[in-house]
Design an enzyme around this catalytic site. Structure first.
Site, PDB file in Angstrom:
ATOM      1  N   LYS A  27       0.958  -1.403   0.092  1.00 23.89           N
ATOM      2  CA  LYS A  27       0.011   0.225  -0.035  1.00 23.89           C
ATOM      3  C   LYS A  27       1.007   1.207  -0.062  1.00 23.89           C
ATOM      4  CE  LYS A  27      -3.976   2.005   2.450  1.00 23.89           C
ATOM      5  NZ  LYS A  27      -3.433   3.369   2.389  1.00 23.89           N
TER       6      LYS A  27
HETATM    7  P1  ATP Z   1     -10.114   5.413   1.081  1.00 23.87           P
HETATM    8  O1  ATP Z   1      -9.417   5.766   0.025  1.00 23.87           O
HETATM    9  O2  ATP Z   1     -10.028   3.691   1.106  1.00 23.87           O
HETATM   10  O3  ATP Z   1     -11.578   5.845   1.414  1.00 23.87           O
HETATM   11  P2  ATP Z   1      -8.527   6.767   2.688  1.00 23.87           P
HETATM   12  O4  ATP Z   1      -8.467   7.999   1.537  1.00 23.87           O
HETATM   13  O5  ATP Z   1      -8.282   7.081   4.054  1.00 23.87           O
HETATM   14  O6  ATP Z   1      -9.648   5.778   2.384  1.00 23.87           O
HETATM   15  P3  ATP Z   1      -6.605   4.796   2.573  1.00 23.87           P
HETATM   16  O7  ATP Z   1      -7.159   4.463   3.943  1.00 23.87           O
HETATM   17  O8  ATP Z   1      -4.924   5.518   2.685  1.00 23.87           O
HETATM   18  O9  ATP Z   1      -7.179   5.970   1.961  1.00 23.87           O
HETATM   19  O10 ATP Z   1      -6.220   3.882   1.522  1.00 23.87           O
HETATM   20  C1  ATP Z   1      -6.747   3.685   0.353  1.00 23.87           C
HETATM   21  C2  ATP Z   1      -5.738   4.449  -0.642  1.00 23.87           C
HETATM   22  O11 ATP Z   1      -4.600   3.605  -0.741  1.00 23.87           O
HETATM   23  C3  ATP Z   1      -6.310   4.204  -2.152  1.00 23.87           C
HETATM   24  O12 ATP Z   1      -7.170   5.489  -2.444  1.00 23.87           O
HETATM   25  C4  ATP Z   1      -4.790   4.465  -2.789  1.00 23.87           C
HETATM   26  O13 ATP Z   1      -4.794   5.885  -3.075  1.00 23.87           O
HETATM   27  C5  ATP Z   1      -3.781   4.036  -1.902  1.00 23.87           C
HETATM   28  N1  ATP Z   1      -3.179   2.546  -2.373  1.00 23.87           N
HETATM   29  C6  ATP Z   1      -1.938   2.579  -2.317  1.00 23.87           C
HETATM   30  N2  ATP Z   1      -1.662   1.333  -2.779  1.00 23.87           N
HETATM   31  C7  ATP Z   1      -2.567   0.572  -3.262  1.00 23.87           C
HETATM   32  C8  ATP Z   1      -2.958  -0.402  -3.753  1.00 23.87           C
HETATM   33  N3  ATP Z   1      -1.665  -1.380  -4.108  1.00 23.87           N
HETATM   34  N4  ATP Z   1      -4.036  -0.956  -4.092  1.00 23.87           N
HETATM   35  C9  ATP Z   1      -5.141   0.049  -4.000  1.00 23.87           C
HETATM   36  N5  ATP Z   1      -4.963   1.278  -3.417  1.00 23.87           N
HETATM   37  C10 ATP Z   1      -3.501   1.514  -2.984  1.00 23.87           C
END
Ligand code: ATP
Length: 871
Positions: A468
Site C-alpha cells: 500500500k
Molecule cells: P479510502 O481511499 O479507502 O477511502 P483513505 O483516503 O483514508 O481511504 P487510505 O486508507 O490511505 O485512503 O487507503 C486507500 C488508498 O490507498 C487508495 O485510495 C490508494 O490511493 C492507496 N493505495 C496505495 N497502494 C494501493 C494498492 N496497491 N491498491 C489500492 N490502493 C492503493
C-alpha cells in the site's frame, strides 16, 4: 462552486484551504476600512433624508418617500422632466419611465448609495422597478410578505406513497406562468426548510422525492438545476467551475441589499454564526423594499451561479458582485435569502449529499415521469399494499441502478437527461455507463484492525496482498488517438500536474492496446535508485500547468488495476483476469512505470503474509492492500470464526487480551450472532467499500480504528502550553443535518512545533477563527476560548468509545440521551488529502461503537459515563 471533491487538498498545496467556506468575519474584516468612511459618505449624499429618516419608522419613511415620488411623477419637479415633457410631448408615464431607467442605472452604479440605513437598523430599499410592460414605476413592497406563499401548503414531507403531485401542479404552473414559466426557487427553499427542520433521514428522503416528482411532472426542464442546487454544486469535480467569489462579495451584497453597515453585520454574525442565518435575520428585519423582487426561479439561480463561475478577467469582480446583489435582492423573504447565501458560501447544510440525492432520484422516477415520456411507473396503490421488505426490495433495486450509473459516470448532466427519457431501468446502465475521459468513482478498501482480522475475513479465498504505497491515486484514461487524461481519487482532473506521466503513456502501451482506463498509485521516487519517497515529497510537486522540463519531484506510477480495454469495460471481470491483462499488455519502465509489488496467498499462508507486511512497512509503505482474486458465486462462505491455525503467526493486538478476548470469543460463538456473509466479489465495484478489498495499515497494529475528525474549537493552554491552544475540541460530521457534533477534547499526540503552527493558523482575530460559536456545531460542554472555522481533518487514534452525557456525537444512533465520546484521543496526523466533508460521520462512529460492543462487551467501561471532559 466547489464540490466536496474539489475541497480536497491533496491536489493543492497543503497550506491552502481553497474551498473552506469563508465566514463572515473574514468578509467583514475586509470591510473594516470602508466601514468608517462609508456611512459618512452616505450621510453627506443624503443628509436630508437621513436626518429625517431617523425620526420616522421604516414604514413611515418608505411611505413618505413613495408619496414624494408620486408627487414628482405627477408634477414633474425637475427641469429635465419639464423639458422632456415639452420636447417629446409624450405621456407622463413614459417620461417618468425613462427617468427611472436612468435612475436605475445610476443607482446600480453607486450600488447602495440610496439605500438608507442607520447603524444596526435595516430600513428601506429605494429602487425603481421595471414593470412587466417595460414601464418603470415605483412601488412599495413589504419585503417580508413578498415571499411566495403558494408552495408553503404543499406537504412535501408526506410519504411519496400518498403524495400526489398532480394535486398541486396545476396551481403551481399557473403561478409559475405569471413569473416566466419555470419552477420557482421558493419551492426549492420550502424543501430546504423542511429538510433542515428534521433529523429523520426518512423525512429528508421523502421530501426530496416529492420535490423531484413535482419538478419532473410540472417543469422537467428545471430538474437538472434542482439537483445541482440541492447537492450544492454546479458541475462535476472533473470540470473546474468555481464560483471564485471574492471574500467580501456576500457581506457587500448584504450591505447593498439589506442596508446593513459593517458593524451591524458583524454583530449579527456574532449572534447567529452563519452567513445564511445573517441573511435570514437581515431580510427579516428589512420591512420594505421599493423594488418589487423579480421572483427567483431554480433555473435562474443556477444560471446566475454558472455565470458567476464563468466570469473572469478584468472587471469580473464587479460583474460577479452585481449578480450576487441581484440574487439577494430578488430573494423573497428571509428563508430564500438564507439559502441563496448558503449556496453562495458553498455550505448548504441540508444534508442532501450525493447518496441521498441518488436515492431520491431513483424513487422519484419510479413514481413520476415528465409529460410525454412513456416509461412504465409503479402504482402508488400497489406499492402501499406491499410488505415492508418487498417495498424495500423495489426501492433498493432502483437505487442500485442509479447509484451504479453515477459511480461509473458521476455527472448529473449525463444522468438526468437519460432518466427523464427512460426512467430507472437496466438500459440506464448502458446509456449512462463507463466512458473515456470521464472518471469513474474508485473502488475503496475496508479497514481491518490487523492481519489476523484480515486473514479471518478472507478464509477459504485466494487473495493478492499488495504494497500500500503512500502516494496519490491516479486513474489514467487513454483513447484511440492517444489522448490522455489523469484523474485524482476525488475525480479532479490532474493531467496538467503530471506531464511526465502523460509523455510516458505511449511507451507503456503495448501493441494491441488502443484505449484503456488504468489505476495506480503515483509515488515520489528517487529516479536513480527507485527508492520510495514520502507523501510529503510528492505534495511538494507543483500542481498546475507543470512544464515537463521543470519537474523536480520524480514519480513512478505503480499500476494495480485495469478497468477498460480497447472499448470494453472490464469491471465485471475477476481481479485475477484484469491484473493479468494489465501485466501482460503494458510494458514496465524502470522507476517510472511498474506494477504494485504483490504476492498471492490464502489464509493458510499467514507467515508469508506477515513477512510481506513487514517488508512493505520497511520500505515506507503504509501497509498492504488485500484483494480477492476470483469470484466464487456459488461456494458457501465460511462463518466468521477465529481459526487458531490462521492466527498463530500473528501477534495478538495489545488490547485484545484476557477477559475481553474471552468475552469476544464467547460473543462470536453465540448461535444467533452467526451470520452467513455475502460472497466477496473480485469484480471492480466503483464507489463501493467492500470486504473484497481490505486495508491493513501499520498504525492499526497498535490501535484499533482511527477517526478523521474536524478541529472546531479550543481553550488556552495551561502552564507550558499557555501560548498555545490546548485542549482542542474535535467533531464528527452528521451527514444528514450537516452539523458538526463534538466528540472529544484532545491534548495528546501534538508536538510543540505542531502547537505553535496551530496557534499561528488559528490566530485570535485571524481569518481562520470565528467570532463565536457557529450554530452548526453541536457542543453542550464548557465554553471554548476560540471557535475555529472548520476546515481541517485530523486523523485521531483512541483507546475506546464511550457513551457520554456531555458530547452529542451520534446521539440518537446508539442512545437517545447520550452521545459518544473517545477515551484517550491522540492526534496522529493531519489529513491534508481530505476536505471536511470527508471527515468521519456520526454514523461511522456509531458503527465503530457497535463493532466494539460486539467484540468485547465490557459493561463497566461502556456504562461509565464519560464525564471527564479533559480525558
Ligand atoms: P479510502 O481511499 O479507502 O477511502 P483513505 O483516503 O483514508 O481511504 P487510505 O486508507 O490511505 O485512503 O487507503 C486507500 C488508498 O490507498 C487508495 O485510495 C490508494 O490511493 C492507496 N493505495 C496505495 N497502494 C494501493 C494498492 N496497491 N491498491 C489500492 N490502493 C492503493
Amino acid at each position: 462552486m466547489s464540490s466536496p471533491a474539489k475541497k480536497r487538498k491533496l491536489n493543492s498545496n497543503s497550506k491552502s484551504s481553497p474551498a473552506a467556506p469563508r465566514n463572515l468575519d473574514y468578509f467583514f474584516g475586509k470591510q473594516q476600512q470602508n466601514a468608517l468612511s462609508q456611512p459618512a459618505k452616505n450621510q453627506e449624499e443624503h443628509s436630508g433624508e437621513t436626518v429625517e429618516a431617523s425620526n420616522l419608522t421604516d414604514e413611515e419613511f418608505a411611505r413618505k418617500l413613495q408619496a414624494e415620488w408620486d408627487q414628482e411623477a405627477a408634477g414633474g419637479n425637475s427641469a429635465d422632466h419639464e423639458s422632456k415633457q415639452s420636447e417629446g410631448g409624450e405621456g407622463l408615464n413614459t417620461t417618468i419611465a425613462e427617468d427611472n431607467v436612468e435612475a436605475a442605472a445610476e443607482i446600480e452604479k453607486v450600488s447602495n448609495a440610496r439605500s438608507i440605513s442607520s447603524p444596526g437598523k435595516i430600513s428601506v430599499q429605494i429602487r425603481p422597478e421595471p414593470s412587466a410592460k417595460g414601464k418603470n414605476t415605483l412601488s412599495l413592497q413589504a419585503a417580508g410578505s413578498a415571499e411566495d406563499t403558494i408552495t408553503s401548503n404543499i406537504p412535501f414531507d408526506e410519504s411519496p406513497l400518498t403524495f400526489e403531485p398532480a394535486k398541486y401542479i396545476g396551481g403551481l404552473q399557473g403561478h409559475w406562468a405569471a413569473e416566466g414559466g419555470n419552477a420557482s426557487y421558493a419551492i426549492l427553499t420550502r424543501c430546504f426548510v423542511l429538510v433542515n427542520s428534521t433529523q429523520s433521514r426518512i423525512k429528508i428522503v421523502d421530501t426530496l422525492v416529492n420535490l423531484l416528482r413535482v419538478i419532473i411532472e410540472g417543469d422537467p426542464s428545471s430538474l437538472l438545476p434542482t439537483v445541482w442546487l440541492a447537492t450544492n454544486a454546479i458541475s462535476p469535480p472533473y470540470i473546474s467551475l468555481e464560483l471564485g467569489l471574492g471574500g467580501s462579495a456576500i457581506s457587500k451584497a448584504l450591505k447593498n441589499v439589506c442596508g446593513l453597515d459593517s458593524k451591524s453585520l458583524k454583530a449579527l454574525y456574532d449572534k447567529v454564526g452563519d452567513a445564511g442565518d445573517v441573511a435570514f435575520e437581515a431580510k427579516k428585519k428589512q420591512s420594505f423594499t421599493l423594488r418589487k423582487p423579480k421572483p427567483l426561479t431554480i433555473q435562474g439561480v443556477y444560471q446566475s451561479l454558472v455565470k458567476i463561475a464563468n466570469t473572469q478577467g478584468t472587471g469580473s469582480g464587479e460583474i460577479k458582485q452585481r449578480i450576487v446583489d441581484r440574487l439577494l435582492q430578488d430573494a423573497r423573504g428571509p428563508e430564500e435569502s438564507r439559502y441563496i447565501v448558503r449556496t453562495l458560501c458553498q455550505h448548504l447544510r441540508i444534508g442532501a449529499v450525493k447518496t441521498t440525492m441518488l436515492i431520491a432520484l431513483s424513487r422519484a422516477f419510479l413514481l413520476s415521469k415528465p409529460p410525454g415520456a412513456d416509461f412504465p411507473l409503479k402504482s402508488q396503490g400497489e406499492l402501499s399494499a406491499l410488505k415492508k421488505e418487498s417495498l424495500a426490495e423495489i426501492w433498493s433495486k432502483a437505487e442500485e441502478i442509479v447509484k451504479a450509473c453515477f459511480a461509473k459516470r458521476p455527472n448529473y448532466n449525463d444522468l438526468i437527461p437519460v432518466l427523464l427519457e427512460i426512467g430507472v431501468c437496466d438500459e440506464l446502465l448502458v446509456r449512462c455507463g463507463l466512458a473515456l475521459h470521464i472518471p469513474l468513482r474508485p473502488m475503496l478498501g475496508s479497514i481491518t484492525r490487523d492481519l489476523s482480522e484480515m486473514l479471518t475475513k478472507l478464509q477459504g479465498r485466494g487473495f493478492s496482498c499488495e504494497y500500500k504505497y503512500d502516494g496519490q491515486r491516479a486513474q489514467v484514461h487513454c483513447d484511440n488517438e492517444g489522448k490522455v487524461s489523469i484523474f485524482s481519487r476525488h475525480l479532479e482532473l490532474m493531467t496538467d500536474k503530471y506531464p511526465d506521466l502523460v509523455a510516458m503513456i505511449p511507451k507503456i502501451r503495448g501493441d494491441g492496446v488502443s484505449s484503456f482506463i488504468m489505476e495506480g498509485e503515483v509515488v515520489a521516487v528517487d529516479q536513480e535508485s527507485g527508492d520510495l519517497k514520502t507523501f510529503q515529497t510528492l505534495s511538494n510537486r507543483a500542481r498546475k500547468d507543470v512544464a515537463i522540463g521543470s519537474v523536480k519531484v520524480n514519480v513512478c506510477l505503480f499500476a494495480f488495476d485495469l478497468m477498460y480495454l480497447n472499448g470494453e469495460p472490464l469491471l465485471d471481470r475477476p481481479f485475477r483476469e484484469r491484473r493479468g491483462l494489465l501485466r501482460s499488455l503494458f510494458t514496465e519502465i524502470p522507476n517510472q512505470f511498474t506494477w504494485v509489488k504483490s504476492i498471492d496467498a490464502t489464509s493458510q499462508d499467514s507467515e508469508t503474509v506477515l513477512e510481506f507486511f513487514k517488508n512493505a512497512t520497511d520500505v515506507k509503505c503504509e501497509g498492504i492492500m488485500v484483494k480477492i482474486l476470483d469470484n466464487l458465486p456459488n461456494a458457501p462462505i465460511p462463518e466468521l470464526e477465529d481459526d487458531p491455525a490462521i492466527t498463530k503467526a500473528i501477534p495478538e493486538p495489545a488490547n485484545k487480551t484476557g477477559k475481553g478476548r474471552k468475552k469476544a470469543k464467547a460473543a462470536e460463538k453465540e448461535p444467533e450472532k452467526k451470520t452467513r456473509r455475502k460472497a466477496l466479489l473480485s469484480t471492480y465495484e466503483p464507489d463501493k467499500r467492500l470486504d473484497s478489498w481490505l486495508k491493513v495499515k501499520k498504525d492499526y497494529s497498535t490501535t484499533f480504528d482511527t477517526l478523521d475528525l474536524i478541529p472546531v474549537a479550543a481553550w488556552h493552554g495551561q502552564g507550558r502550553k499557555s501560548k498555545w491552544w490546548s485542549p482542542i475540541l474535535l467533531a464528527v460530521r452528521n451527514e444528514e443535518t450537516g452539523s458538526l457534533e463534538a466528540v472529544c477534547k484532545c491534548i495528546s499526540g501534538f508536538t510543540d512545533a505542531f502547537y505553535k503552527a496551530n496557534k499561528e493558523f488559528y490566530e485570535e482575530g485571524g481569518d481562520h477563527v470565528l467570532g463565536g460559536k457557529p450554530s452548526y456545531v453541536d457542543y453542550e460542554g464548557g465554553h471554548p476560548d476560540v471557535w475555529f472555522e472548520p476546515q481541517e481533518v485530523w486523523e485521531m487514534a483512541f483507546a475506546d468509545i464511550t457513551l457520554s452525557p456531555v458530547y452529542t456525537a451520534a446521539i440518537g444512533l446508539v442512545s437517545d440521551e447520550r452521545g459518544l465520546s473517545l477515551r484517550f484521543p491522540r492526534f496522529l496526523k493531519k489529513r491534508d488529502d481530505k476536505g471536511i466533508d470527508e471527515a468521519s460521520t456520526s454514523e461511522f462512529l456509531a458503527g465503530l461503537w457497535r463493532k466494539q460492543e460486539e467484540k468485547a462487551p465490557n459493561k463497566e467501561a461502556l456504562e461509565e459515563a464519560h464525564d471527564d471532559e479533559d480525558g
